[in-house]
Design a protein around this motif. Structure first.
Motif, PDB file in Angstrom:
ATOM      1  N   MET A   1       0.825  -1.201   0.000  1.00 54.75           N
ATOM      2  CA  MET A   1       0.000   0.000   0.000  1.00 54.75           C
ATOM      3  C   MET A   1       0.864   1.258   0.000  1.00 54.75           C
ATOM      4  SD  MET A   1      -2.995  -1.140  -0.219  1.00 54.75           S
ATOM      5  CE  MET A   1      -3.972  -2.607   0.074  1.00 54.75           C
ATOM      6  N   THR A   2       1.991   1.213   0.670  1.00 56.47           N
ATOM      7  CA  THR A   2       2.890   2.358   0.721  1.00 56.47           C
ATOM      8  C   THR A   2       4.287   1.907   0.344  1.00 56.47           C
ATOM      9  OG1 THR A   2       3.342   1.966   3.069  1.00 56.47           O
ATOM     10  CG2 THR A   2       1.552   3.484   2.530  1.00 56.47           C
ATOM     11  N   PHE A   3       5.007   2.752  -0.323  1.00 57.00           N
ATOM     12  CA  PHE A   3       6.361   2.436  -0.756  1.00 57.00           C
ATOM     13  C   PHE A   3       7.354   2.839   0.316  1.00 57.00           C
ATOM     14  CE2 PHE A   3      10.365   3.755  -2.643  1.00 57.00           C
ATOM     15  CZ  PHE A   3      10.745   2.586  -3.272  1.00 57.00           C
ATOM     16  N   GLN A   4       8.298   1.950   0.579  1.00 56.35           N
ATOM     17  CA  GLN A   4       9.381   2.245   1.497  1.00 56.35           C
ATOM     18  C   GLN A   4      10.692   1.835   0.855  1.00 56.35           C
ATOM     19  OE1 GLN A   4       8.048  -0.033   4.964  1.00 56.35           O
ATOM     20  NE2 GLN A   4       8.039   1.862   6.121  1.00 56.35           N
ATOM     21  N   ASN A   5      11.750   2.514   1.274  1.00 58.74           N
ATOM     22  CA  ASN A   5      13.066   2.059   0.877  1.00 58.74           C
ATOM     23  C   ASN A   5      13.267   0.658   1.449  1.00 58.74           C
ATOM     24  OD1 ASN A   5      15.847   1.552   0.577  1.00 58.74           O
ATOM     25  ND2 ASN A   5      16.312   3.739   0.709  1.00 58.74           N
ATOM     26  N   PRO A   6      13.560  -0.332   0.614  1.00 59.36           N
ATOM     27  CA  PRO A   6      13.641  -1.702   1.129  1.00 59.36           C
ATOM     28  C   PRO A   6      14.763  -1.920   2.130  1.00 59.36           C
ATOM     29  CG  PRO A   6      14.448  -1.588  -1.126  1.00 59.36           C
ATOM     30  CD  PRO A   6      13.830  -0.265  -0.832  1.00 59.36           C
ATOM     31  N   ILE A   7      15.775  -1.063   2.144  1.00 64.34           N
ATOM     32  CA  ILE A   7      16.872  -1.191   3.108  1.00 64.34           C
ATOM     33  C   ILE A   7      16.721  -0.092   4.154  1.00 64.34           C
ATOM     34  CG2 ILE A   7      19.359  -1.105   3.450  1.00 64.34           C
ATOM     35  CD1 ILE A   7      19.745  -2.301   0.747  1.00 64.34           C
ATOM     36  N   ARG A   8      16.445  -0.515   5.379  1.00 66.77           N
ATOM     37  CA  ARG A   8      16.237   0.446   6.450  1.00 66.77           C
ATOM     38  C   ARG A   8      17.552   1.029   6.937  1.00 66.77           C
ATOM     39  NH1 ARG A   8      15.996   1.028  11.924  1.00 66.77           N
ATOM     40  NH2 ARG A   8      14.328   2.396  12.676  1.00 66.77           N
ATOM     41  N   GLN A   9      18.540   0.148   7.148  1.00 70.62           N
ATOM     42  CA  GLN A   9      19.842   0.638   7.568  1.00 70.62           C
ATOM     43  C   GLN A   9      20.910  -0.406   7.263  1.00 70.62           C
ATOM     44  OE1 GLN A   9      20.242   1.228  11.821  1.00 70.62           O
ATOM     45  NE2 GLN A   9      18.858  -0.451  12.295  1.00 70.62           N
ATOM     46  N   ILE A  10      22.131   0.098   7.103  1.00 65.61           N
ATOM     47  CA  ILE A  10      23.305  -0.734   6.891  1.00 65.61           C
ATOM     48  C   ILE A  10      24.285  -0.416   8.008  1.00 65.61           C
ATOM     49  CG2 ILE A  10      25.165  -1.347   5.303  1.00 65.61           C
ATOM     50  CD1 ILE A  10      23.435  -0.214   3.035  1.00 65.61           C
ATOM     51  N   MET A  11      24.696  -1.436   8.723  1.00 62.80           N
ATOM     52  CA  MET A  11      25.562  -1.175   9.868  1.00 62.80           C
ATOM     53  C   MET A  11      26.530  -2.328  10.075  1.00 62.80           C
ATOM     54  SD  MET A  11      22.733  -1.766  12.877  1.00 62.80           S
ATOM     55  CE  MET A  11      21.639  -3.201  12.835  1.00 62.80           C
TER      56      MET A  11
ATOM     57  N   PHE B   1       9.135  -6.315  -3.587  1.00 61.63           N
ATOM     58  CA  PHE B   1       8.414  -6.743  -4.780  1.00 61.63           C
ATOM     59  C   PHE B   1       9.202  -6.297  -6.004  1.00 61.63           C
ATOM     60  CE2 PHE B   1       7.200  -2.522  -3.790  1.00 61.63           C
ATOM     61  CZ  PHE B   1       6.818  -1.895  -4.957  1.00 61.63           C
ATOM     62  N   PHE B   2       8.638  -6.567  -7.175  1.00 60.04           N
ATOM     63  CA  PHE B   2       9.376  -6.306  -8.408  1.00 60.04           C
ATOM     64  C   PHE B   2       9.728  -4.836  -8.585  1.00 60.04           C
ATOM     65  CE2 PHE B   2       4.888  -5.888  -9.332  1.00 60.04           C
ATOM     66  CZ  PHE B   2       4.823  -4.743 -10.101  1.00 60.04           C
ATOM     67  N   GLY B   3       8.996  -3.949  -7.896  1.00 58.07           N
ATOM     68  CA  GLY B   3       9.249  -2.523  -8.056  1.00 58.07           C
ATOM     69  C   GLY B   3      10.436  -2.007  -7.271  1.00 58.07           C
ATOM     70  N   ASN B   4      10.839  -2.689  -6.193  1.00 57.60           N
ATOM     71  CA  ASN B   4      11.959  -2.176  -5.398  1.00 57.60           C
ATOM     72  C   ASN B   4      13.060  -3.197  -5.143  1.00 57.60           C
ATOM     73  OD1 ASN B   4      10.834  -3.883  -3.504  1.00 57.60           O
ATOM     74  ND2 ASN B   4      10.220  -2.271  -2.089  1.00 57.60           N
TER      75      ASN B   4
ATOM     76  N   MET C   1       6.836 -10.532   0.521  1.00 58.81           N
ATOM     77  CA  MET C   1       7.724 -10.628  -0.634  1.00 58.81           C
ATOM     78  C   MET C   1       6.970 -11.284  -1.778  1.00 58.81           C
ATOM     79  SD  MET C   1      11.128 -12.143   1.269  1.00 58.81           S
ATOM     80  CE  MET C   1      12.008 -12.334  -0.289  1.00 58.81           C
ATOM     81  N   ASP C   2       7.133 -10.769  -2.989  1.00 60.56           N
ATOM     82  CA  ASP C   2       6.574 -11.468  -4.140  1.00 60.56           C
ATOM     83  C   ASP C   2       7.630 -12.418  -4.705  1.00 60.56           C
ATOM     84  OD1 ASP C   2       8.338  -9.937  -5.577  1.00 60.56           O
ATOM     85  OD2 ASP C   2       6.834  -8.827  -6.706  1.00 60.56           O
ATOM     86  N   SER C   3       7.240 -13.168  -5.716  1.00 57.44           N
ATOM     87  CA  SER C   3       8.122 -14.219  -6.224  1.00 57.44           C
ATOM     88  C   SER C   3       9.388 -13.640  -6.848  1.00 57.44           C
ATOM     89  CB  SER C   3       7.377 -15.063  -7.247  1.00 57.44           C
ATOM     90  OG  SER C   3       6.916 -14.251  -8.317  1.00 57.44           O
ATOM     91  N   SER C   4       9.285 -12.499  -7.533  1.00 60.28           N
ATOM     92  CA  SER C   4      10.466 -11.916  -8.162  1.00 60.28           C
ATOM     93  C   SER C   4      11.489 -11.502  -7.106  1.00 60.28           C
ATOM     94  CB  SER C   4      10.070 -10.706  -9.016  1.00 60.28           C
ATOM     95  OG  SER C   4       9.440  -9.711  -8.227  1.00 60.28           O
ATOM     96  N   ALA C   5      11.012 -10.989  -5.973  1.00 60.86           N
ATOM     97  CA  ALA C   5      11.920 -10.622  -4.888  1.00 60.86           C
ATOM     98  C   ALA C   5      12.576 -11.855  -4.288  1.00 60.86           C
ATOM     99  CB  ALA C   5      11.166  -9.838  -3.818  1.00 60.86           C
ATOM    100  N   ALA C   6      11.786 -12.926  -4.106  1.00 63.93           N
ATOM    101  CA  ALA C   6      12.337 -14.159  -3.542  1.00 63.93           C
ATOM    102  C   ALA C   6      13.415 -14.741  -4.442  1.00 63.93           C
ATOM    103  CB  ALA C   6      11.217 -15.174  -3.308  1.00 63.93           C
ATOM    104  N   HIS C   7      13.143 -14.784  -5.752  1.00 65.56           N
ATOM    105  CA  HIS C   7      14.152 -15.291  -6.684  1.00 65.56           C
ATOM    106  C   HIS C   7      15.396 -14.408  -6.694  1.00 65.56           C
ATOM    107  CE1 HIS C   7      12.047 -18.648  -8.581  1.00 65.56           C
ATOM    108  NE2 HIS C   7      10.944 -17.930  -8.548  1.00 65.56           N
TER     109      HIS C   7
END
Length: 596
Positions: free
Chosen positions: A188-198, A238-241, A276-282
């Motif tokens: 429903m809402t888009f978020q940056n898929p990576i919240r943080q790198i540490m 998902f496939f968009g991010n 997660m959709d299938s494209s993200a899982a693959h």
């Protein structure tokens, strides 16, 4: 007959059927639109079918050059035909030579094709088309069952049926609607898929109470926690991010490769991922190979998140990751492991390890979905830890960090792991496997407590550690608890601290699902002793027996008045425990607590 453009001289605009043009408009628009989007659609599909990694930028650039050349010479635009490409790949076509051969044959057939068509049996062409059609149908609607969620799989059938009965134009429109509907449901809402790198430099796992040699390795810059890199993901993948996620991870690792802090262990945490959709899982499945092959990361650990039985997708991602990891470990010649650089392991100790039963006093680690690259020191550590694991899916970042720390310690000096920690990492180790929780003499209990206290006080004040240990052992009182006995209840007045010498204790908050398993070698109740606070949780013995050494309020008061140095050292232990609580990985998910 004189010129190609002479065709326009004989065209009479009055003879054009505008009704036919009108009915063909949708098809022409669909073909124009599909010619623009066929690369982003067909290339990822072809990559999944052939299990290869692709660079979308390179694909788009190559299509642009080919279309430019075709346009300059009056040819048709380039089109990536998915069915032909799959047939070519499954027929063994790989590399530039075979591709160039196909191009040469195609040019030859373009010239002489009409002349030899009459000599080819029609059944041959029909059989080829039938074979491709059946193979693609099975791949699209049969093999995909179970790899997609209900919305995605329903969209596949909608597109298939619409294309069968109403044609390509309607199918393209149906595909757009299905994709938009799936996107609306899944994200429903888009978020940056990576919240943080540490890096794990400021993080502490539950297995913090290690021996001093292990702590030295983990605190060292070139061998310790600074070599652990954590990617914390969030939201819907998902496939968009998913391309943004994989590109960010690859760019980060590429930047790290150019420094002297190349990560040895990468942890990818899916705890905050809700779907997660299938494209993200693959893509995640292929990302593991890229991390090892291109960036030479030795160990890659995937964290699924607790209480949901795996990754939040229909695709069996856990099994896919574990299958290849297990195959990689099993493919190693363990008789020749001494040749792996970075280990201090020989064949005799390897044989001793194999003979050690799972119920020994070695540290138990809940092993996650882990992949290890060939020819690295962690291969040995991973194989050893695998024998003492209690699960194949790493459900929390804490468990992943425990495993990563064990890997770092074992790759420097695996003899630490061979003799086993007297504490036991605080993973999900079944208490019945804790063989030092019972059948010890009083002298052995004291020696075990002495080793524990020495490791604690050596880091505080090495010169006075021996005095502090003997002083505390003199004022400790031994208590023993049986299984299911309560040590204290939540809310009780705190007036003592306990050193858990043997056994396993469960700490939990009444009326909630919050609990923590406490293993031997840990102090419990130290804040109640020093500050006099009430108990924050209930403690219950969950092993057959548990032996604790107790220091009560009276003994603590006497210690402060008669031996201020030892009392100050004990206070530093309490401060270390509180600092560990603040720096524990569970406090860092939402960034509300800074490390101290």
């Amino acid at each position: 007959d004189e010129h190609l453009l002479d065709i326009f001289k004989v065209v009479d605009i009055r003879n054009v059927s505008w009704t036919a043009v009108f009915h063909s408009t949708g098809t022409m628009i669909a073909l124009a639109a599909f010619s623009l989007i066929h690369v982003p659609i067909n290339i990822p599909a072809f990559a999944i079918s052939t299990d290869v990694d692709t660079d979308m930028n390179a694909e788009l650039i190559s299509h642009g050059y080919s279309n430019f050349a075709a346009g300059m010479f009056g040819g048709l635009q380039n089109y990536m035909c998915y069915s032909n490409s799959v047939l070519y790949a499954k027929s063994g076509g790989t590399g530039k030579v075979s591709s160039f051969a196909v191009a040469v044959v195609s040019v030859f057939l373009f010239v002489v094709g009409p002349a030899i068509t009459s000599y080819l049996p029609r059944a041959m062409a029909g059989t080829l088309l039938l074979h491709i059609g059946i193979d693609l149908v099975l791949e699209g609607v049969y093999d995909s069952w179970g790899d997609y969620d209900y919305w995605e799989y329903a969209g596949i059938w909608v597109i298939t049926l619409v294309m069968t009965f109403w044609g390509m134009t309607a199918a393209l429109l149906a595909g757009v609607i299905a994709a938009m509907s799936t996107y609306a449901v899944q994200s429903m809402t888009f978020q940056n898929p990576i919240r943080q790198i540490m890096r794990a430099t400021t993080l502490r796992s539950s297995a913090w109470n290690r021996c001093i040699l292990a702590r030295t390795i983990l605190n060292e810059h070139h061998t310790g926690r600074s070599r652990i890199l954590i990617f914390q993901l969030q939201g819907h993948l998902f496939f968009g991010n998913i391309a943004q996620m994989t590109d960010t991870i690859k760019e980060t690792l590429k930047a790290q490769r150019e420094t002297d802090e190349i990560p040895l262990v990468v942890i990818i945490d899916f705890t905050l991922v809700v779907g997660m959709d299938s494209s993200a899982a693959h893509a995640v499945h292929k990302l593991k190979k890229i991390v090892h092959r291109l960036f030479h990361v030795e160990v890659c650990i995937f964290v699924t998140g607790t209480d949901r039985g795996g990754f939040p997708c229909e695709y069996a991602l856990t099994q896919a990751l574990n299958a290849e990891s297990t195959a990689a470990l099993n493919s190693v010649d363990w008789n020749d492991i001494s040749s792996v650089p970075g280990t201090k392991h020989d064949q005799a100790s390897a044989m001793d390890d194999e003979a050690t039963p799972s119920g020994s006093h070695h540290g138990h680690v809940r092993r996650g979905s882990v992949s290890v690259s060939h020819g690295t020191a962690p291969l040995l550590a991973s194989r050893k830890l695998l024998r003492y694991s209690t699960g194949r899916v790493c459900e929390s970042l804490d468990e992943a960090l425990i495993f990563a720390e064990d890997i770092l310690v074992a790759r420097v000096n695996d003899s630490i792991e061979n003799r086993g920690s007297i504490y036991g990492p605080k993973g999900n180790c079944p208490p019945q496997n804790d063989c030092v929780s019972f059948s010890l003499s009083r002298e052995e209990e004291v020696n075990l407590a002495k080793r524990t206290l020495h490791d604690l006080f050596d880091e505080v004040d090495n010169d006075n550690a021996g005095v502090a240990v003997n002083t505390l052992l003199d004022i400790f009182k031994r208590q023993e608890y049986k299984k299911d006995e309560i040590l204290w209840e939540e809310g009780e007045e705190g007036g003592s601290a306990m050193l858990l010498v043997t056994g396993t204790i469960l700490s939990y908050i009444d009326g909630t699902h919050n609990s923590e398993v406490v293993y031997r070698g840990n102090f419990i109740g130290e804040l109640g002793l020093v500050k006099g606070t009430n108990r924050f949780s209930t403690l219950r013995c969950i092993s057959e027996t548990a032996v604790v050494f107790v220091i009560d309020a009276a003994a603590w008061k006497k210690l402060k008045s008669e031996n201020i140095v030892v009392a100050a050292m004990f206070n530093e232990i309490v401060i270390r425990y509180l600092a560990h609580r603040v720096q524990h990985v569970s406090n860092r998910y939402f960034g509300t607590t800074l490390p101290i």
